[in-house]
Each structure stands twice: as structure tokens, then as C-alpha cells.
Scaffold this motif. Structure first.
Motif, mmCIF file in Angstrom:
data_model
loop_
_atom_site.group_PDB
_atom_site.id
_atom_site.type_symbol
_atom_site.label_atom_id
_atom_site.label_comp_id
_atom_site.label_asym_id
_atom_site.label_seq_id
_atom_site.Cartn_x
_atom_site.Cartn_y
_atom_site.Cartn_z
ATOM 1 N N GLN A 1 95.888 3.789 13.950
ATOM 2 C CA GLN A 1 95.475 2.877 12.882
ATOM 3 C C GLN A 1 93.957 2.920 12.767
ATOM 4 N N ASP A 2 93.440 2.323 11.709
ATOM 5 C CA ASP A 2 92.000 2.323 11.462
ATOM 6 C C ASP A 2 91.333 1.174 12.209
ATOM 7 N N TYR A 3 90.185 1.484 12.778
ATOM 8 C CA TYR A 3 89.361 0.477 13.443
ATOM 9 C C TYR A 3 87.934 0.593 12.907
ATOM 10 N N GLU A 4 87.246 -0.526 12.901
ATOM 11 C CA GLU A 4 85.812 -0.551 12.575
ATOM 12 C C GLU A 4 85.099 -1.270 13.721
ATOM 13 N N TRP A 5 84.711 -0.470 14.711
ATOM 14 C CA TRP A 5 84.075 -1.043 15.890
ATOM 15 C C TRP A 5 82.628 -1.423 15.558
ATOM 16 N N THR A 6 82.299 -2.692 15.719
ATOM 17 C CA THR A 6 80.935 -3.142 15.448
ATOM 18 C C THR A 6 80.200 -3.595 16.703
ATOM 19 N N LEU A 7 80.950 -3.853 17.776
ATOM 20 C CA LEU A 7 80.353 -4.198 19.064
ATOM 21 C C LEU A 7 81.127 -3.493 20.158
ATOM 22 N N SER A 8 80.427 -3.071 21.200
ATOM 23 C CA SER A 8 81.081 -2.407 22.327
ATOM 24 C C SER A 8 80.355 -2.774 23.608
ATOM 25 N N GLY A 9 81.069 -2.664 24.721
ATOM 26 C CA GLY A 9 80.457 -2.929 26.011
ATOM 27 C C GLY A 9 81.324 -2.406 27.135
ATOM 28 N N LEU A 10 80.856 -2.615 28.354
ATOM 29 C CA LEU A 10 81.581 -2.164 29.538
ATOM 30 C C LEU A 10 82.443 -3.315 30.042
ATOM 31 N N ASN B 1 84.064 -14.465 35.052
ATOM 32 C CA ASN B 1 83.759 -15.239 33.850
ATOM 33 C C ASN B 1 83.726 -14.322 32.650
ATOM 34 N N LEU B 2 84.451 -14.720 31.618
ATOM 35 C CA LEU B 2 84.446 -13.982 30.357
ATOM 36 C C LEU B 2 83.965 -14.933 29.272
ATOM 37 N N ASP B 3 82.802 -14.607 28.674
ATOM 38 C CA ASP B 3 82.245 -15.426 27.592
ATOM 39 C C ASP B 3 82.346 -14.657 26.285
ATOM 40 N N VAL B 4 82.997 -15.275 25.310
ATOM 41 C CA VAL B 4 83.066 -14.709 23.970
ATOM 42 C C VAL B 4 82.258 -15.616 23.052
ATOM 43 N N VAL B 5 81.170 -15.069 22.486
ATOM 44 C CA VAL B 5 80.267 -15.839 21.638
ATOM 45 C C VAL B 5 80.593 -15.523 20.185
ATOM 46 N N VAL B 6 81.023 -16.538 19.439
ATOM 47 C CA VAL B 6 81.426 -16.357 18.037
ATOM 48 C C VAL B 6 80.632 -17.318 17.165
ATOM 49 N N THR C 1 80.031 -20.957 18.714
ATOM 50 C CA THR C 1 80.992 -21.457 19.697
ATOM 51 C C THR C 1 81.079 -20.457 20.847
ATOM 52 N N ILE C 2 80.993 -20.951 22.057
ATOM 53 C CA ILE C 2 81.107 -20.104 23.246
ATOM 54 C C ILE C 2 82.439 -20.405 23.924
ATOM 55 N N HIS C 3 83.344 -19.415 23.914
ATOM 56 C CA HIS C 3 84.620 -19.524 24.614
ATOM 57 C C HIS C 3 84.458 -18.931 26.004
ATOM 58 N N ASN C 4 84.811 -19.708 27.014
ATOM 59 C CA ASN C 4 84.708 -19.238 28.403
ATOM 60 C C ASN C 4 86.093 -19.203 29.038
ATOM 61 N N LYS C 5 86.420 -18.074 29.621
ATOM 62 C CA LYS C 5 87.650 -17.932 30.402
ATOM 63 C C LYS C 5 87.242 -17.648 31.836
ATOM 64 N N LYS C 6 87.582 -18.563 32.734
ATOM 65 C CA LYS C 6 87.200 -18.444 34.140
ATOM 66 C C LYS C 6 88.441 -18.170 34.972
ATOM 67 N N THR C 7 88.389 -17.088 35.737
ATOM 68 C CA THR C 7 89.512 -16.703 36.583
ATOM 69 C C THR C 7 89.061 -16.673 38.037
ATOM 70 N N VAL D 1 82.469 -12.312 15.791
ATOM 71 C CA VAL D 1 82.008 -12.183 17.173
ATOM 72 C C VAL D 1 80.550 -11.728 17.200
ATOM 73 N N MET D 2 79.721 -12.420 17.978
ATOM 74 C CA MET D 2 78.328 -12.023 18.202
ATOM 75 C C MET D 2 78.199 -11.143 19.434
ATOM 76 N N ASN D 3 78.945 -11.501 20.486
ATOM 77 C CA ASN D 3 78.865 -10.731 21.728
ATOM 78 C C ASN D 3 79.990 -11.171 22.656
ATOM 79 N N MET D 4 80.294 -10.329 23.621
ATOM 80 C CA MET D 4 81.222 -10.687 24.680
ATOM 81 C C MET D 4 80.607 -10.233 25.995
ATOM 82 N N LEU D 5 80.649 -11.105 26.997
ATOM 83 C CA LEU D 5 79.979 -10.837 28.259
ATOM 84 C C LEU D 5 80.933 -11.153 29.395
ATOM 85 N N ARG D 6 81.055 -10.203 30.321
ATOM 86 C CA ARG D 6 81.994 -10.348 31.428
ATOM 87 C C ARG D 6 81.267 -10.051 32.726
ATOM 88 N N ASN D 7 81.393 -10.952 33.694
ATOM 89 C CA ASN D 7 80.795 -10.706 34.998
ATOM 90 C C ASN D 7 81.683 -11.296 36.081
#
Length: 501
Positions: free
Chosen positions: A264-273, A350-355, A362-368, A331-337
């Protein structure tokens, strides 16, 4: 006796003949040109101007109309003017170069040679770099050394050695490492453009000469219709992943692997590790079409089902689960550490998704939290989710979010904001003065004390409409400004020191 008398007689005739024949030849006096005020040894950086104005003295005719001049650097003629005014190109050989200044006296046909040594060094090193795009879409790198003076001149180039940087600048990355060929530590840079002979040029802070080049002809096995116009890159363990077209092209050990084809078609506008591995990495990407976040990796081998995996074919796209709906947001950014506790009995991720939307950030945080026993998972992980709204206006596609240490930094409109990642709260640092245009890119200095912000003023009448502003986040002040030193910024890089000590 008769023979000796004959010899004496013949010699007498020859001497007399020569003395009588002086009028048959046109003898000219030489002008005997001498040159001074050319230093025997000169050191200069590439992209610097070499100006030499020699003093020329003559024994006879003072007029210089009959004189012709040639300046040579090695085997190359660089000027035929009397005085030399020459900018040392980036392609010039480093170290000692033999140079010559030649003066030809056209009246006598005599040529006079004067030689000198020119020691050429790099103009680049620790400092601040801006990759930008000029109005004609050509790319430009602007550089300021770390120990700049009060009114510094920025070094500017569109060349890496003898290779011209392509058009439509995308990104300039940095990586600090030991440079074995220079026996020192320094920065490696990857310069990405969307057009040009080489969309990827790799160089370093020591020489600023090309160390690696890539285009679509570099693909292992051929391009097969795949383009190579990288928009961004992600640095993994030992592989660089270029976001190009609708996929990701891994680059390892000098080999460029083509991106995978998706169903399928994708339009990747942000990427990270997402996750670094010893042999392969997992990436994440934000697809603007579906407005979803995915992990991207290669399909692992499955001998039972006859599947042979290729670790350099990133064709496995999986939606990231457990995230809040992104409907109505971008989405502005996603940060995982992740981190371990002191005795390594648990691991916290911690996974932060900044939208953002019209209402703000809004900052969504998922803590595992995962309990461990001898580094192995023990029981089920404990997962908690939280969302924090940060009301603010002026957000759009040019807004920027980065995590520096434990703090978020934002560009929103003409203002710079910050927020701690734990218990987020938005605080304005400074407003960028309108005379500098809009802030587009920024990066924190290596020691984490100053923000270097690159701006762009579309209405400026200057050829270079971009500027750089130094911001002190702690004191909420603007410490320095450098106006009209770049084009439209694609990347602001701080490579102003050694990050390891």
C-alpha cells in the motif's frame, strides 16, 4: 716550424674577422626583472582569499606594458593578472603546494620564474553548521568556528572537495567517533539533497573532503526503478537508513540497499530509531496518509513456510499498538527511551508521542515497567498511560519538537518554548524578533547550554535570507545574532566540541 707559422697566420685572420663583424648581430640588453614581497612560505585555509601584490623592479624599462604574468598553483594556472586575488577552492590539495609566479618580458622573450610554498589547511572543524537552500534551490553550507570572534565571518560553500552539493537540501546529520586516519576524535557528516549527481555526500570535520558518495546507481543489484532522493536518515547501530520514496534504504559498509516495495502507499513524514539491535535495527515511522505510527523492519526467515529474510530489505510494516487514537491530531515527534534500576531487577520504558491540533499540544505517555530476573522478564509488565494537554496557538506543519536531555523544546510560530518531559508544563523562552523572520530549525550546543536557532525571512531583500540566533534557555535571553548568513534552513547542527568528555 712551417706548420706552426701557418696556424698563427690563420688565427690572426680569424681574430681580425670577428672584430670587424660586430655590426652583423643585434645584441639586446636584458631588463633583469626582480620580484619581492612574495612570502616564501604561506599558510591559508580553503575558501580563504589569497591576495599577493608583488613589487616588480627592472634594470632598464620601468613601464610594465611589455610584461605578461602567470600565477600557478601546482600545475594549474589560477591567474594571469599582475596581482593575485584568488579564493582557495575546497578541491585544493591539503598540505604544502608548490606555487610559481612567472613574468614574461615580451621585448626580449625572457621569462623570469619566482617560486613559493603554499600550505593549505581545512577551514572546518568544531563549530556550527547550517545546511540551507538558496532561492534557486541550490544548497549551501554555512559554518562558524567554535572560537569565533566578536564580528565573525561565516565560511560558506556549495562544494565538498571537488563535488558540488545537490539541489533541494534535505538534512545534514552528525556522528562523533574516532577518526583513525587522523588519529583523533571528530565528527562525520552525511549531507542529503533531493536532486543532484550525488544525493548523499559523506565527509568529516577534519578534511571536509568526500569520504563516501551515493546515488541510485549505487543500489546493490541496480535501481530497478527505485529513486534515491533521501528526505531524512536514521542512524542505527552500524547501519544508516535513508527515508527515500515510500521506503527505507539501508546503507552499510559502503553498500546501498534499495528500499522495499509495500502493498500500500505510505507518506512517511517522520522517522526514528525504535530499537537498536546488534545485527539489525527496528525503525518507526509516521505515515501522514493513514495518520498512524508504525514500526518498520525486515521480514525474518521462516524455513517452515519457505520465507528467506533479507536483513537489508525493510519490508515489514506493523502498526504500533496501545496508543491513543490520533484522529484530529498531527504527530510532531515520537520519543522512546528505556532504563534499568540500580540493581537491574526492573526495566522502565517510556514512549512519548507528541501531537498537535488547533487547540495546542498533547503529550501521550506510555510507561512500561518490566520486572527482571537475571535480565529476563519476570511476570507481566505493568503499563500505564497518561495524556497531558498544553494549550497554545500558532501550531502548523513547520512547528518543531525535540527532546534534549529530559526537556522538550518547541518552535511554535515565532517563539521558542520548553517543557519537562516528566509532568509537562509549557513555558516560553523567547520570542524571535520579526526582523529575522521565522525560526525553522534549532539544536542545543554540545554541552547543553545554548540553543542555536536558524531562521528565514522570505521578505528580505538580501541574497541570503536566513539568519542564526543564539538563545540562552536558562536566562531566557538572546545572546547573539548572525543575520543573513544562510538560505532557508534545512538543518541546524552544533558540532562545537567533544560530547564524550
Amino acid at each position: 716550424m712551417k706548420f706552426s707559422k701557418y696556424i698563427i697566420f690563420v688565427m690572426a685572420i680569424l681574430v681580425y674577422s670577428c672584430s670587424e663583424d660586430l655590426g652583423n648581430y643585434d645584441y639586446k640588453d636584458l631588463n633583469n626583472i626582480s620580484v619581492s614581497d612574495i612570502p616564501a612560505d604561506t599558510s591559508i585555509q580553503v575558501l580563504s582569499r589569497l591576495v599577493l601584490e608583488p613589487i616588480i623592479e627592472r634594470d632598464l624599462v620601468e613601464d610594465e606594458k611589455a610584461l605578461e604574468f602567470v600565477w600557478r598553483l601546482g600545475n594549474d594556472t589560477i591567474s594571469t593578472e599582475r596581482n593575485l586575488d584568488y579564493i582557495i577552492p575546497t578541491s585544493t590539495q591539503f598540505g604544502t603546494n608548490d606555487c610559481f609566479f612567472t613574468v614574461l618580458d615580451k621585448n626580449t622573450g625572457v621569462r623570469y620564474y619566482f617560486d613559493f610554498k603554499l600550505n593549505v589547511t581545512s577551514a572546518f572543524g568544531f563549530g556550527y553548521y547550517v545546511l540551507s537552500e538558496k532561492q534557486d534551490q541550490s544548497s549551501l553550507i554555512s559554518y562558524l568556528r567554535t572560537d569565533y570572534e566578536e564580528y565573525p565571518e561565516w565560511t560558506k560553500t556549495n562544494m565538498i572537495g571537488n563535488i558540488e552539493i545537490g539541489n533541494k537540501a534535505s538534512q545534514m546529520s552528525k556522528k562523533f567517533s574516532y577518526q583513525s586516519s587522523f588519529r583523533d576524535y571528530g565528527w562525520t557528516f552525511n549531507i542529503l539533497t533531493k536532486e543532484g549527481e550525488y544525493p548523499l555526500i559523506e565527509t568529516n570535520s577534519f578534511s571536509f573532503l568526500p569520504t563516501s558518495l551515493a546515488n541510485k546507481d549505487s543500489y546493490v543489484g541496480g535501481a530497478n526503478g527505485k529513486e534515491f532522493a533521501p528526505k531524512a536518515l536514521v542512524t542505527g547501530n552500524s547501519v544508516i537508513y535513508f527515508q527515500t520514496g515510500d521506503g527505507y534504504a539501508p546503507y552499510a559498509s559502503g553498500l546501498l540497499n534499495p528500499p522495499a516495495s509495500f502493498g500500500q502507499d505510505y507518506e512517511w513524514t517522520l522517522s526514528g530509531l525504535w530499537q537498536m539491535g546488534q545485527s539489525s535495527d527496528v525503525l518507526w515511522g509516521y505515515d501522514k496518509i493513514s495518520n498512524k505510527l508504525y514500526t518498520i523492519t525486515y521480514t525474518k526467515s521462516d524455513p517452515i513456510n519457505g520465507i528467506v529474510g533479507n536483513p537489508y530489505l525493510y519490508d515489514n510494516v506493523q502498526e504500533i499498538e496501545g496508543l491513543p487514537s490520533l484522529d484530529g491530531y498531527s504527530v510532531m515527534n515520537m520519543l522512546r527511551n528505556s532504563s534499568y534500576n540500580a540493581d537491574y531487577t526492573s526495566k522502565t520504558e517510556n514512549l512519548d508521542v507528541v501531537v498537535y491540533n488547533n487547540s495546542g499540544i498533547t503529550i501521550h505517555n506510555k510507561k512500561t515497567v518490566q520486572e527482571l530476573e537475571w535480565y529476563q522478564p519476570k511476570g507481566d509488565p505493568v503499563i500505564t498511560n497518561s495524556s497531558t494537554a498544553l494549550p497554545v496557538s500558532g501550531l502548523n506543519d513547520e512547528s518543531v519538537c525535540q527532546l534534549v536531555g529530559t526537556n522538550f523544546y518547541f518552535i511554535i510560530g515565532n517563539s521558542i518554548y520548553t517543557s519537562p518531559s516528566l509532568n509537562p508544563k509549557l513555558t516560553k523562552i523567547v520570542d524571535i524578533p520579526a526582523e529575522f523572520g521565522k525560526p525553522l530549525k534549532f539544536e542545543m550546543s554540545i554541552k547543553g547550554s545554548k540553543l542555536w536557532v536558524a531562521t528565514y525571512d522570505e521578505s528580505s531583500t538580501e541574497e541570503l535570507k536566513g539568519s542564526v540566533i543564539v538563545v540562552d534557555p536558562a536566562n531566557k535571553t538572546i545572546d547573539n545574532t548572525f543575520k543573513n548568513v544562510c538560505g532557508k534552513p534545512a538543518q541546524m547542527l552544533t558540532a562545537d566540541g567533544n560530547p564524550w568528555w
